[in-house]
Design a protein around this motif. Structure first.
Motif, mmCIF file in Angstrom:
data_model
loop_
_atom_site.group_PDB
_atom_site.id
_atom_site.type_symbol
_atom_site.label_atom_id
_atom_site.label_comp_id
_atom_site.label_asym_id
_atom_site.label_seq_id
_atom_site.Cartn_x
_atom_site.Cartn_y
_atom_site.Cartn_z
ATOM 1 N N ASP A 43 0.861 -1.171 0.000
ATOM 2 C CA ASP A 43 0.000 0.000 0.000
ATOM 3 C C ASP A 43 0.901 1.226 0.000
ATOM 4 O O ASP A 43 1.660 1.462 0.935
ATOM 5 C CB ASP A 43 -0.889 -0.027 1.245
ATOM 6 C CG ASP A 43 -1.928 1.068 1.196
ATOM 7 O OD1 ASP A 43 -1.732 2.005 0.412
ATOM 8 O OD2 ASP A 43 -2.917 0.988 1.934
ATOM 9 N N LEU A 44 0.818 2.037 -1.058
ATOM 10 C CA LEU A 44 1.765 3.145 -1.181
ATOM 11 C C LEU A 44 1.365 4.348 -0.325
ATOM 12 O O LEU A 44 2.195 5.168 -0.001
ATOM 13 C CB LEU A 44 1.874 3.576 -2.639
ATOM 14 C CG LEU A 44 2.751 2.666 -3.494
ATOM 15 C CD1 LEU A 44 2.763 3.148 -4.907
ATOM 16 C CD2 LEU A 44 4.159 2.642 -2.948
ATOM 17 N N ASN A 45 0.080 4.459 0.016
ATOM 18 C CA ASN A 45 -0.326 5.633 0.801
ATOM 19 C C ASN A 45 0.132 5.516 2.241
ATOM 20 O O ASN A 45 0.652 6.458 2.820
ATOM 21 C CB ASN A 45 -1.846 5.798 0.745
ATOM 22 C CG ASN A 45 -2.270 6.152 -0.659
ATOM 23 O OD1 ASN A 45 -1.584 6.881 -1.346
ATOM 24 N ND2 ASN A 45 -3.389 5.594 -1.094
ATOM 25 N N THR A 46 -0.049 4.317 2.811
ATOM 26 C CA THR A 46 0.370 4.139 4.202
ATOM 27 C C THR A 46 1.745 3.489 4.291
ATOM 28 O O THR A 46 2.295 3.395 5.376
ATOM 29 C CB THR A 46 -0.637 3.259 4.946
ATOM 30 O OG1 THR A 46 -0.731 2.028 4.243
ATOM 31 C CG2 THR A 46 -1.986 3.906 5.002
ATOM 32 N N GLU A 47 2.287 3.083 3.160
ATOM 33 C CA GLU A 47 3.585 2.392 3.106
ATOM 34 C C GLU A 47 3.591 1.176 4.023
ATOM 35 O O GLU A 47 4.421 1.046 4.914
ATOM 36 C CB GLU A 47 4.719 3.360 3.427
ATOM 37 C CG GLU A 47 4.643 4.581 2.511
ATOM 38 C CD GLU A 47 5.927 5.359 2.424
ATOM 39 O OE1 GLU A 47 6.730 5.256 3.335
ATOM 40 O OE2 GLU A 47 6.115 6.068 1.428
ATOM 41 N N THR A 48 2.595 0.330 3.826
ATOM 42 C CA THR A 48 2.497 -0.916 4.590
ATOM 43 C C THR A 48 2.231 -2.059 3.623
ATOM 44 O O THR A 48 1.792 -1.825 2.498
ATOM 45 C CB THR A 48 1.321 -0.853 5.588
ATOM 46 O OG1 THR A 48 0.189 -0.344 4.897
ATOM 47 C CG2 THR A 48 1.653 0.013 6.781
ATOM 48 N N PRO A 49 2.478 -3.299 4.073
ATOM 49 C CA PRO A 49 2.146 -4.430 3.216
ATOM 50 C C PRO A 49 0.639 -4.525 3.008
ATOM 51 O O PRO A 49 -0.130 -4.283 3.947
ATOM 52 C CB PRO A 49 2.660 -5.637 3.991
ATOM 53 C CG PRO A 49 3.457 -5.121 5.093
ATOM 54 C CD PRO A 49 3.124 -3.706 5.303
ATOM 55 N N GLN A 50 0.223 -4.867 1.791
ATOM 56 C CA GLN A 50 -1.208 -4.974 1.530
ATOM 57 C C GLN A 50 -1.624 -6.427 1.303
ATOM 58 O O GLN A 50 -2.427 -6.950 2.044
ATOM 59 C CB GLN A 50 -1.553 -4.114 0.316
ATOM 60 C CG GLN A 50 -3.018 -3.816 0.202
ATOM 61 C CD GLN A 50 -3.283 -2.803 -0.901
ATOM 62 O OE1 GLN A 50 -2.457 -2.566 -1.769
ATOM 63 N NE2 GLN A 50 -4.454 -2.207 -0.854
ATOM 64 N N PHE A 51 -1.039 -7.062 0.303
ATOM 65 C CA PHE A 51 -1.390 -8.463 0.028
ATOM 66 C C PHE A 51 -0.124 -9.292 -0.114
ATOM 67 O O PHE A 51 0.896 -8.794 -0.590
ATOM 68 C CB PHE A 51 -2.172 -8.590 -1.280
ATOM 69 C CG PHE A 51 -3.413 -7.766 -1.334
ATOM 70 C CD1 PHE A 51 -4.453 -8.009 -0.450
ATOM 71 C CD2 PHE A 51 -3.544 -6.752 -2.253
ATOM 72 C CE1 PHE A 51 -5.603 -7.250 -0.495
ATOM 73 C CE2 PHE A 51 -4.687 -5.983 -2.303
ATOM 74 C CZ PHE A 51 -5.721 -6.232 -1.416
ATOM 75 N N THR A 52 -0.226 -10.539 0.294
ATOM 76 C CA THR A 52 0.835 -11.495 0.020
ATOM 77 C C THR A 52 0.268 -12.529 -0.929
ATOM 78 O O THR A 52 -0.716 -13.191 -0.595
ATOM 79 C CB THR A 52 1.309 -12.171 1.311
ATOM 80 O OG1 THR A 52 1.642 -11.160 2.229
ATOM 81 C CG2 THR A 52 2.522 -13.035 1.048
ATOM 82 N N LEU A 53 0.841 -12.631 -2.100
ATOM 83 C CA LEU A 53 0.311 -13.551 -3.097
ATOM 84 C C LEU A 53 1.209 -14.781 -3.113
ATOM 85 O O LEU A 53 2.325 -14.739 -3.603
ATOM 86 C CB LEU A 53 0.310 -12.897 -4.471
ATOM 87 C CG LEU A 53 -0.149 -11.437 -4.528
ATOM 88 C CD1 LEU A 53 -0.050 -10.912 -5.928
ATOM 89 C CD2 LEU A 53 -1.563 -11.301 -4.033
ATOM 90 N N SER A 54 0.705 -15.859 -2.523
ATOM 91 C CA SER A 54 1.527 -17.063 -2.510
ATOM 92 C C SER A 54 0.890 -18.127 -3.385
ATOM 93 O O SER A 54 -0.333 -18.223 -3.482
ATOM 94 C CB SER A 54 1.722 -17.564 -1.083
ATOM 95 O OG SER A 54 0.485 -17.621 -0.447
ATOM 96 N N GLY A 55 1.709 -18.912 -4.005
ATOM 97 C CA GLY A 55 1.231 -19.927 -4.930
ATOM 98 C C GLY A 55 2.388 -20.556 -5.670
ATOM 99 O O GLY A 55 2.387 -21.745 -5.950
ATOM 100 N N HIS A 56 3.406 -19.737 -5.932
ATOM 101 C CA HIS A 56 4.580 -20.285 -6.602
ATOM 102 C C HIS A 56 5.294 -21.246 -5.659
ATOM 103 O O HIS A 56 5.215 -21.112 -4.441
ATOM 104 C CB HIS A 56 5.516 -19.153 -7.016
ATOM 105 C CG HIS A 56 5.081 -18.456 -8.270
ATOM 106 N ND1 HIS A 56 5.044 -19.086 -9.476
ATOM 107 C CD2 HIS A 56 4.679 -17.189 -8.494
ATOM 108 C CE1 HIS A 56 4.633 -18.239 -10.399
ATOM 109 N NE2 HIS A 56 4.397 -17.078 -9.830
#
Lengths: 492, 260
Positions: A155-168
Motif C-alpha cells: 500500500d503506497l499511501n500508508t507504506e504498509t504491506p497490503q497483500f501477500t500472493l503465494s502460490g509459486h
C-alpha cells in the motif's frame, strides 16, 4: 623581487577570468535553430555569443508562438549547451565564430520530477532476497517478487504491506503489470506463470504450465494494440517464447528458434516481439502468426538485455503526468496510441541491446537487420540498458562499476558516470528524463543529474546488494529491493 | 523321517486350529521378552556367539531404519525452496563469487570498545621470554647482557628507522621481518596475499604487540582494498583484522584468517 611575485600573478589571472566570464562583448554569431526532425525554425539569427540556454528558450518559444512557455534543451553537433553558447560550443568544440551554427532544440518534459533524497520507509516482510520491484503503469500500486516464493503488493499511501500472493513453489523471478493495471503476472523458477488480481490479492486461476525451465522475462502486449490486455509473452531458460491468452489460459503461440536461453523480450508498439538470447542473436517475431521476421546478428557473446526507445510509453500506456483516468478501453487505446506516436515520431522504433561481449548494438529492427551503430566503451559486461522516456538518451549499467550515457539517436558516447564501487545492476530513468537512478552491488543507490552529468544524491541504506529499483511513472517515489530482504521506499 | 508333506496335507484337508492366528501373534509379541531372558541367562561360548549375532542384527536394523528415514527426508527436500535467491540476470553467473554482508562497522566498533574478540583461535600457547629473546652479550669484555634479539618473525612498519645500534635494546632481525600475509576469507573460502598494515594485538603480552611480534594467534590489520568489500554506506573498506593461524617461525610464511 620575491615579495613582488605573488601580486603580479594575481594581476595576470584577473583579466583572463574576466574574458572567460563572457560579461564583455564577445561579438555575434549567426545561428539557425532547427527542430529534431530537421525543420528550420525562423530565419538564421544573429545571436550574441554568450547567449544562455534560458535566453534561447525564450527565443524559441516566441518563434514557435507557444501559448505557454515550454522548456527546451539546445545542442550543436550533439553537444549540449549547458552554460552558454560561447563556453560550450566555441571554446568547447573549437567552432569558428564566422560559420553559421545549427542549433538543434529538443522539447523537454513540461513537468519536473523532484529527486528522491530520503528513505521514508523500510518494509520488512519478505523472508528472502527481493528479485524484482515494479510500480503499476499509473504509479498507484507497487509489487515485489521475492526468493521466498511470494509476490507482495504494498500500500503506497500508508507504506504498509497490503497483500501477500503465494502460490509459486520456487523463487519468483519476474513480475509484469498489464498496461491497464488490472492484472499482475509473475514468472517463477518453478517453470510456471501465474496471474493475480492486484486489487484484491486473489489468484486468477491456477498456474500457466508449458515451459520446461524457469521463466526469465514477462511482457504484456501494448494497450494500443489490444485494449483488453489479454496477451502475455513469457520467455524461458529453455529457449522458447510463449504467448498466452490470459482469458482462455492457453498458449496461443510458441516460438522456439533460439538455441540457448532467452534473456529478455520486448513487445514493440508495431506488433513485433523482440527476443534476445544467450545464443548471441536477437530475433524479431511477428506476433500475429508467430513467424520469425528477421534475426539480428552481431554480438559475440550472450545478449543480456534490450531496451526500446518507446519502452516508457508502452509501459505506462494511457497514463501520463496529468493523472487523467480513461473512461473505458477504447479511450485508453486512443490515448495510448496518441502517446505512442508522439514518442515514436516519424522514425522507426529504435532498439539497443547490451551483451556479455562488453558492447552494445543499436538497431532499427523494424526495417533492417544491420546494426546502426556499435557502442563500445564498457570494460565489463553490460547488464542493463534503458532508454530515457523521451527517447533522447540511453543509459547502460555495466559490471565495470560505471553507468554510461549514449545518444539515443546516433548511439554516440556522451559520458561515463562513475561513483559506484561495485557492479551496477540496474538503471531507471525518472519520467521527465532529467534524472537517472542506479542500483549496485555495493549496496547503494545513486541519483545522477543528466544535464550536469554528475551524481546528484547518494542513497545508502541497504545492507546488501540492491537487485532491483523502479522509479514510479508518476515520479514521486522510488522503490528498491535487494538481498537484505527489505523493500525501501524513497521520496523527495 | 516324515513321509511326504503330511503336515501341509493335513492343514489343506482340515484347516488350522481355530486360535492359530492369535497364538501366532502372541508368540511373536512375546518374542522380545523370551530373547531378553535368553540373553540374560546365557553364558560361555554360546553367549559370545549369541551376542555377536545380536550385534550384527542390531546394525542391520539401524541401517534399515535410517534408510527409511532418508527416504522421507529426501521427499521434503524436493519441496523446499533453495536459499540464496538471485535475479535472472545473475542466474547463469553462479561461478562468480557472491560475498555476503561482510562488514558491519558498528558491530566492529562495539567489539573494539569492549576489547573482546570472538576469534578463531581463542587460546594460545604461552611463550616464555627465554624462547622469545636471545640475550646478546655486549661490551668490550662481553660482560653486559642488556641487549635482546627477537627470535620470532616480526612486522616492522614502513617508516621505521633503527635506533643507533649502541642504544638499541631489541634487535628485530631483517631475515625474520614480514610484510605480507596469506589471508583466508572464511565465507568466500578464498585466500589472498595481502599486505600487513599493523599488529593489532599479540595475546602474549603488550610488549610483543608494540614490538610487532608475529606468533600464532596474533591479530594483525591487513589491507583488504583489493577484495572490494563495502560498508553499508557504500565506502570501500580497506583495513580489516585477521588472526594468524600458523606458527610463522616454523613455516616461513604467515597464514591468517579474516575476522568477519
Amino acid at each position: 623581487m620575491a615579495t613582488r611575485g605573488p601580486p603580479k600573478r594575481k594581476k595576470k589571472t584577473n583579466p583572463d577570468s574576466n574574458v572567460s566570464d563572457g560579461s564583455e562583448n564577445l561579438g555575434n554569431i549567426i545561428a539557425q535553430l532547427k527542430s529534431v526532425d530537421d525543420e528550420p525554425c525562423g530565419p538564421p539569427l544573429s545571436l550574441p555569443a554568450n547567449v544562455t540556454p534560458e535566453q534561447l528558450q525564450l527565443l524559441v518559444n516566441q518563434l514557435l508562438n507557444n501559448e505557454e512557455s515550454l522548456p527546451y534543451a539546445f545542442s550543436v553537433d550533439e553537444t549540449e549547451i549547458i552554460t552558454s553558447l560561447h563556453k560550450d560550443i566555441i571554446v568547447g568544440l573549437n567552432k569558428s565564430t564566422e560559420d553559421v551554427l545549427t542549433i538543434v532544440y529538443r522539447p523537454q518534459a513540461i513537468f519536473k520530477v523532484r529527486a528522491v533524497t530520503r528513505c521514508t520507509s523500510t518494509l520488512a516482510g519478505h523472508t528472502e532476497a527481493i528479485l524484482s520491484v515494479s510500480f503499476s503503469p499509473d504509479g498507484t500500486q507497487l509489487a515485489t517478487g521475492s526468493g521466498d516464493t511470494t509476490v507482495r503488493i504494498w500500500d503506497l499511501n500508508t507504506e504498509t504491506p497490503q497483500f501477500t500472493l503465494s502460490g509459486h513453489k520456487n523463487w519468483v523471478l519476474c513480475i509484469a503489470w498489464s498496461p491497464d493495471g488490472k492484472v499482475l503476472a509473475s514468472g517463477s523458477m518453478d517453470k510456471t506463470v501465474r496471474l493475480w488480481d492486484p486489487s484484491t490479492g486473489a489468484a486468477l486461476g491456477d498456474s500457466l504450465l508449458g515451459h520446461t525451465k524457469w521463466i526469465t522475462c514477462l511482457v504484456w502486449e501494448p494497450i494500443h494494440l489490444n485494449p483488453s490486455c489479454t496477451r502475455l509473452a513469457s520467455s524461458s531458460k529453455d529457449g522458447t517464447i510463449r504467448i498466452w491468452n490470459t482469458k482462455l489460459r492457453r498458449t496461443i503461440l510458441s516460438m522456439s528458434q533460439h538455441t540457448a536461453a532467452v534473456t529478455c523480450i520486448k513487445w514493440g508498439g508495431d506488433g513485433l516481439l523482440y527476443s534476445s538470447s544467450q545464443d548471441k542473436t536477437i530475433k524479431v517475431w511477428d506476433t500475429k502468426e508467430g513467424k520469425l521476421v528477421r534475426t539480428l546478428e552481431g554480438h559475440g557473446h550472450w545478449v543480456n538485455t534490450m531496451a526500446l526507445s518507446t519502452d516508457f510509453v508502452l509501459r505506462t500506456g494511457a497514463y501520463d503526468h496529468t493523472n487523467r483516468v480513461p473512461k473505458n478501453e477504447q479511450e485508453a487505446q486512443e490515448w495510448a496510441l496518441k502517446r505512442y506516436q508522439e514518442a515514436k515520431g516519424t522514425k522507426p522504433e529504435r532498439l539497443v541491446s547490451g551483451s556479455d561481449d562488453f558492447t552494445m548494438f543499436f538497431w532499427e529492427p523494424s526495417t533492417s537487420k544491420k546494426p546502426v551503430a556499435r557502442l563500445t566503451g564498457h570494460q565489463k559486461l553490460v547488464n542493463h540498458v534503458s532508454f530515457s522516456p523521451d527517447g533522447r538518451l540511453i543509459a547502460s549499467a555495466g559490471f565495470d562499476n560505471s553507468v554510461k550515457l549514449w545518444d539515443g539517436y546516433s548511439g554516440k558516447f556522451i559520458t561515463s558516470l562513475r561513483g559506484h564501487v561495485g557492479p551496477v545492476y540496474q538503471v531507471c530513468w525518472s519520467s521527465d528524463s532529467r534524472m537517472l537512478i542506479s542500483a549496485s552491488k555495493d549496496s547503494t543507490l545513486k541519483i545522477w543529474d543528466v544535464r550536469t552529468r554528475k551524481m546528484k544524491f547518494e542513497l545508502p541504506g541497504h545492507l546488501d546488494e540492491v537487485f532491483s529499483v523502479d522509479w514510479s511513472p508518476s515520479g514521486d517515489k522510488v522503490a528498491s529491493g535487494g538481498k537484505d530482504r527489505q523493500l525501501k521506499l524513497w521520496r523527495n | 523321517m516324515p513321509q511326504n508333506e503330511y503336515i501341509e496335507e493335513s492343514i489343506r484337508r482340515h484347516g488350522r486350529r481355530l486360535d492359530y492366528e492369535e497364538r501366532k501373534r502372541k508368540r511373536a509379541a512375546r518374542e522380545a521378552h523370551s530373547a531378553a531372558t535368553f540373553a540374560k541367562t546365557v553364558h560361555g561360548l554360546r553367549a559370545k556367539l549369541y551376542n555377536k549375532k545380536r550385534h550384527a542384527e542390531k546394525i542391520q536394523m539401524k541401517k534399515t531404519i535410517k534408510q527409511h528415514e532418508e527416504k522421507q527426508a529426501t521427499k521434503k527436500d524436493a519441496e523446499a525452496v533453495p536459499e540464496g535467491a538471485v535475479p535472472t540476470y545473475l542466474l547463469d553467473r553462479e561461478g562468480q563469487q557472491r560475498a555476503k554482508i561482510l562488514s558491519n562497522m558498528i558491530k566492529q566498533k562495539r567489539k573494539e570498545k569492549a576489547g573482546k574478540w570472538t576469534v578463531p583461535l581463542p587460546k594460545v600457547r604461552g611463550i616464555t621470554e627465554d624462547e622469545m629473546f636471545k640475550v646478546i652479550k655486549t661490551g668490550k669484555h662481553k660482560t653486559k647482557q642488556w641487549k635482546r634479539m627477537i627470535t620470532k618473525p616480526t612486522f616492522v612498519g614502513e617508516g621505521f628507522t633503527r635506533k643507533p645500534p649502541k642504544y638499541e635494546r631489541f634487535i628485530r632481525p631483517m631475515a625474520l621481518r614480514y610484510k605480507k600475509a596469506n589471508v583466508t576469507h572464511p565465507e568466500l573460502k578464498a585466500t589472498f596475499c595481502l599486505p600487513i598494515i599493523s599488529v593489532k594485538k599479540n595475546p602474549q603480552s603488550p610488549l610483543y604487540t608494540s614490538l610487532g611480534v608475529l606468533t600464532k594467534g596474533t591479530v594483525v590489520e591487513v589491507n583488504v582494498s583489493e577484495l572490494g568489500l563495502v560498508t553499508t554506506s557504500g565506502k570501500v573498506v580497506w583495513g580489516k583484522y585477521a588472526q594468524i593461524t600458523n606458527n610463522p617461525e616454523n613455516d616461513g610464511c604467515i597464514n591468517a584468517v579474516l575476522l568477519v
